[in-house]
Design a protein around this motif. Sequence first.
Motif, mmCIF file in Angstrom:
data_model
loop_
_atom_site.group_PDB
_atom_site.id
_atom_site.type_symbol
_atom_site.label_atom_id
_atom_site.label_comp_id
_atom_site.label_asym_id
_atom_site.label_seq_id
_atom_site.Cartn_x
_atom_site.Cartn_y
_atom_site.Cartn_z
ATOM 1 N N PHE A 29 0.824 -1.209 0.000
ATOM 2 C CA PHE A 29 0.000 0.000 0.000
ATOM 3 C C PHE A 29 0.859 1.260 0.000
ATOM 4 O O PHE A 29 0.560 2.225 -0.698
ATOM 5 N N LEU A 30 1.938 1.251 0.798
ATOM 6 C CA LEU A 30 2.786 2.434 0.913
ATOM 7 C C LEU A 30 3.868 2.501 -0.161
ATOM 8 O O LEU A 30 4.496 3.538 -0.351
ATOM 9 N N GLY A 31 4.124 1.376 -0.828
ATOM 10 C CA GLY A 31 5.200 1.328 -1.815
ATOM 11 C C GLY A 31 6.571 1.408 -1.159
ATOM 12 O O GLY A 31 7.492 2.016 -1.698
ATOM 13 N N LYS A 32 6.686 0.789 0.022
ATOM 14 C CA LYS A 32 7.933 0.824 0.804
ATOM 15 C C LYS A 32 8.347 -0.596 1.166
ATOM 16 O O LYS A 32 7.523 -1.510 1.171
ATOM 17 N N GLU A 35 12.015 -2.555 5.952
ATOM 18 C CA GLU A 35 12.936 -1.730 6.742
ATOM 19 C C GLU A 35 12.420 -0.291 6.846
ATOM 20 O O GLU A 35 12.468 0.318 7.916
ATOM 21 N N SER A 36 11.906 0.233 5.744
ATOM 22 C CA SER A 36 11.349 1.594 5.757
ATOM 23 C C SER A 36 10.151 1.692 6.687
ATOM 24 O O SER A 36 10.010 2.672 7.435
ATOM 25 N N VAL A 37 9.294 0.685 6.662
ATOM 26 C CA VAL A 37 8.120 0.678 7.535
ATOM 27 C C VAL A 37 8.553 0.618 8.997
ATOM 28 O O VAL A 37 8.037 1.370 9.835
ATOM 29 N N GLU A 38 9.505 -0.245 9.312
ATOM 30 C CA GLU A 38 10.006 -0.349 10.690
ATOM 31 C C GLU A 38 10.613 0.981 11.144
ATOM 32 O O GLU A 38 10.440 1.385 12.296
ATOM 33 N N ASN A 39 11.306 1.671 10.247
ATOM 34 C CA ASN A 39 11.874 2.990 10.576
ATOM 35 C C ASN A 39 10.777 4.019 10.828
ATOM 36 O O ASN A 39 10.942 4.912 11.662
ATOM 37 N N MET A 40 9.652 3.895 10.122
ATOM 38 C CA MET A 40 8.528 4.808 10.347
ATOM 39 C C MET A 40 7.965 4.623 11.750
ATOM 40 O O MET A 40 7.566 5.596 12.396
#
Length: 142
Positions: A29-32, A35-40
Amino acid sequence: MLYKEIHIGKFIKERVDENEIPMERICKFLGKDEESVENMYKSRSLDADLLLRWSKLLEYDFFRLYSSHLILYAPPAAVNKSQHKSEKIPYFRKNIYTQEIKDFIMKRILSGEMTQSEVIKEYSIPKSTLHRWLQKTDNTNG
């Protein structure tokens, strides 16, 4: 203090956990990537476009946390007749309190955490407004 210090990543992670959203769906959904999601989740703040996408995915208005913060903690605007409303951007009245704000304030008073005068001073809520909320609470409880 829900609205005082906002760590948006923690709120997002909490909502993800509550709704049991799979990481695969989030990434798609986010196009990530993961690792990027965990950083968010670790981020105190996020870009507005990204926060809007999270709000849609999780069906929760994360922007309201910031609006509530402004209502509770931003100093009231000085009254200046020479100031005019912009015709190019929307204008919102600051003195409109959401039910969540009312509940938050009433909980603090009814629990004895704050007195009425402390609430009036801390949050710049007009005395008459606070008394109206208290009367409604009395009417629903009594």
